[in-house]
Design an enzyme around this catalytic site. Structure first.
Site, mmCIF file in Angstrom:
data_model
loop_
_atom_site.group_PDB
_atom_site.id
_atom_site.type_symbol
_atom_site.label_atom_id
_atom_site.label_comp_id
_atom_site.label_asym_id
_atom_site.label_seq_id
_atom_site.Cartn_x
_atom_site.Cartn_y
_atom_site.Cartn_z
ATOM 1 N N GLY A 19 20.111 -22.494 -12.631
ATOM 2 C CA GLY A 19 19.811 -21.995 -13.971
ATOM 3 C C GLY A 19 21.074 -21.886 -14.819
ATOM 4 N N GLY A 22 23.220 -18.799 -13.516
ATOM 5 C CA GLY A 22 23.635 -19.043 -12.140
ATOM 6 C C GLY A 22 24.684 -20.140 -12.061
ATOM 7 N N SER A 112 17.915 -7.760 -18.179
ATOM 8 C CA SER A 112 17.839 -8.262 -19.549
ATOM 9 C C SER A 112 17.749 -7.057 -20.475
ATOM 10 C CB SER A 112 16.582 -9.113 -19.694
ATOM 11 O OG SER A 112 16.126 -9.094 -21.023
ATOM 12 N N TYR A 141 7.864 -9.110 -18.400
ATOM 13 C CA TYR A 141 9.208 -9.409 -17.892
ATOM 14 C C TYR A 141 10.041 -8.118 -17.818
ATOM 15 C CZ TYR A 141 13.771 -11.816 -17.886
ATOM 16 O OH TYR A 141 15.025 -12.265 -17.588
ATOM 17 N N ASN A 170 20.800 -11.615 -25.166
ATOM 18 C CA ASN A 170 20.282 -12.989 -25.232
ATOM 19 C C ASN A 170 21.398 -13.975 -24.916
ATOM 20 O OD1 ASN A 170 18.361 -11.393 -26.504
ATOM 21 N ND2 ASN A 170 17.693 -13.044 -27.825
ATOM 22 N N ASP A 274 7.348 -11.974 -34.786
ATOM 23 C CA ASP A 274 8.762 -11.614 -34.948
ATOM 24 C C ASP A 274 9.341 -11.011 -33.673
ATOM 25 O OD1 ASP A 274 9.482 -12.413 -37.456
ATOM 26 O OD2 ASP A 274 9.135 -10.463 -38.413
HETATM 27 P P1 GDP Z 1 12.953 -12.462 -27.949
HETATM 28 O O1 GDP Z 1 14.405 -12.149 -28.190
HETATM 29 O O2 GDP Z 1 12.434 -11.943 -26.656
HETATM 30 O O3 GDP Z 1 12.091 -12.031 -29.115
HETATM 31 O O4 GDP Z 1 12.795 -14.043 -27.774
HETATM 32 P P2 GDP Z 1 13.104 -15.360 -28.636
HETATM 33 O O5 GDP Z 1 14.525 -15.772 -28.462
HETATM 34 O O6 GDP Z 1 12.065 -16.353 -28.222
HETATM 35 O O7 GDP Z 1 12.833 -15.003 -30.160
HETATM 36 C C1 GDP Z 1 13.758 -14.285 -30.952
HETATM 37 C C2 GDP Z 1 13.327 -14.307 -32.410
HETATM 38 O O8 GDP Z 1 13.531 -15.623 -32.949
HETATM 39 C C3 GDP Z 1 11.862 -13.967 -32.673
HETATM 40 O O9 GDP Z 1 11.792 -13.206 -33.873
HETATM 41 C C4 GDP Z 1 11.240 -15.340 -32.896
HETATM 42 O O10 GDP Z 1 10.052 -15.306 -33.667
HETATM 43 C C5 GDP Z 1 12.371 -16.019 -33.662
HETATM 44 N N1 GDP Z 1 12.307 -17.484 -33.706
HETATM 45 C C6 GDP Z 1 12.451 -18.241 -34.829
HETATM 46 N N2 GDP Z 1 12.281 -19.533 -34.554
HETATM 47 C C7 GDP Z 1 12.056 -19.622 -33.210
HETATM 48 C C8 GDP Z 1 11.806 -20.721 -32.340
HETATM 49 O O11 GDP Z 1 11.751 -21.869 -32.744
HETATM 50 N N3 GDP Z 1 11.639 -20.437 -31.025
HETATM 51 C C9 GDP Z 1 11.699 -19.141 -30.544
HETATM 52 N N4 GDP Z 1 11.557 -18.932 -29.225
HETATM 53 N N5 GDP Z 1 11.903 -18.077 -31.355
HETATM 54 C C10 GDP Z 1 12.080 -18.315 -32.678
#
Ligand code: GDP
Length: 314
Positions: A19, A22, A112, A141, A170, A274
């Protein structure tokens, strides 16, 4: 366990070494001259407690990094609850049981920051754990990761094992997941901006309002922090791992577009969630120990984009 704990010349099991985190840990451990023990998914199903125990007892690592997990972005997390809850519980329990049976000297469990309540104070201190309801889009999760922290604490309390937990913010970097249905936002934006640039598309779409704020840590910085914590932390309490700064999703989209060289419009898809409004960790504990992140976001995105082009782009 005496502090600092040396990893030098040790035999180390990096669970999840294929990963993103990792593999970054394996790269970082090269400079400690460690002997890395690993197993591919085909060789060892980490959810299989008996086989994992047999594997760890047979290989006898001195230290273990639990960097294996079922991971995914906001969409995958909210649509595959069994995978995110059950698989993660099984993985962490199997590995800790195996580590205990093999009498490993030290274990680090990777969690996380989604373990924190949806409306935790920002930046989120370690003490915010279990003080309020979780964000619904990733609670499966999060519950599994909270159980992982508690398992480490339970092994410490009952058996005096030196098991510790780190909660990275993140992450992004080389080897990330760019599948738009399961990826996190930063790799998704890299893939989208690249595709829009190649297609000369007039716009790229960002999910949600673009207002949520997130913090991003490069996987190599994360790996460096995890090795540092193995060396310098031995406590019941978990430690946040982050950069201490966040950015709105809209600003992130503009930054990614600039790095990728995409000059079209950025639009919003308001039918997508969001998620939690803000997720910035309080890194006071880690900073006080003497560690800070080194890779600036723009440079890290350029590094991730170069890796994306090597692996995926035509
Ligand atoms: P989170 O941190 O657990 O919410 O996970 P994400 O990284 O998937 O999403 C973070 C934020 O980015 C959220 O508000 C999503 O709606 C926004 N976002 C905007 N565009 C994207 C996209 O193309 N993919 C994902 N995964 N999130 C997006």
């Amino acid at each position: 366990m005496t502090i600092p704990y040396s990893l030098r010349n040790k035999k180390v099991f990096v669970a999840g070494d294929r990963g993103m985190v990792g593999s970054a840990i394996v790269r970082r451990l090269a400079s400690e001259n460690c002997e890395i023990i690993s197993a591919s998914r085909a060789e060892l199903d980490l959810r299989d407690a008996q086989r994992v125990k047999d594997f760890i007892v047979d290989r006898k690592p001195q230290a273990v990094f639990v960097a294996a997990a079922k991971v995914g972005g906001i969409l995958a997390n909210s649509t595959r609850p069994v995978d995110f809850l059950a698989d993660n519980l099984e993985i962490e329990l199997s590995i800790m049981r195996g580590a205990f049976a093999a009498e490993v000297e030290k274990l680090l469990f990777l969690g996380s920051t989604c373990i924190y309540p949806k409306f935790a104070p920002q930046p989120m201190p370690e003490s915010a754990l279990l003080t309020g309801p979780l964000e619904a889009t990733n609670e499966w999760y999060a519950i599994a990761k909270i159980a992982g922290i508690k398992l480490c604490q339970a092994y410490r309390e009952q058996y005096d094992c030196d098991y510790i937990s780190a909660m990275p913010t993140n992450l992004y970097g080389p080897g990330d997941n760019y599948d738009l249905n399961s990826s996190h936002v930063l790799p998704a934006l890299i893939a989208k901006a690249h595709a829009a640039k190649i297609a000369n598309a007039p716009s790229l779409t960002v999910w949600g309002t673009g207002l949520p704020r997130r913090e991003f840590l490069h996987a190599d910085d994360c790996a460096d922090a995890l090795v540092f914590l193995m060396q310098h932390w031995s406590d019941n309490e978990h430690v946040n791992v982050g950069v201490g700064e966040d950015i709105s999703i809209s600003d992130l989209a503009r930054l990614v577009a600039r790095v990728v060289g995409y000059e079209g419009q950025i639009t919003n898809d308001l039918s997508k969630p969001d998620g939690t409004p803000r997720k910035l960790v309080d890194v006071t504990r880690l900073t006080a120990l003497g560690w800070t992140a080194r890779i600036p976001l723009e440079q890290g995105i350029a590094d991730a984009y170069a890796d994306f082009k090597r692996r995926h782009a035509c």
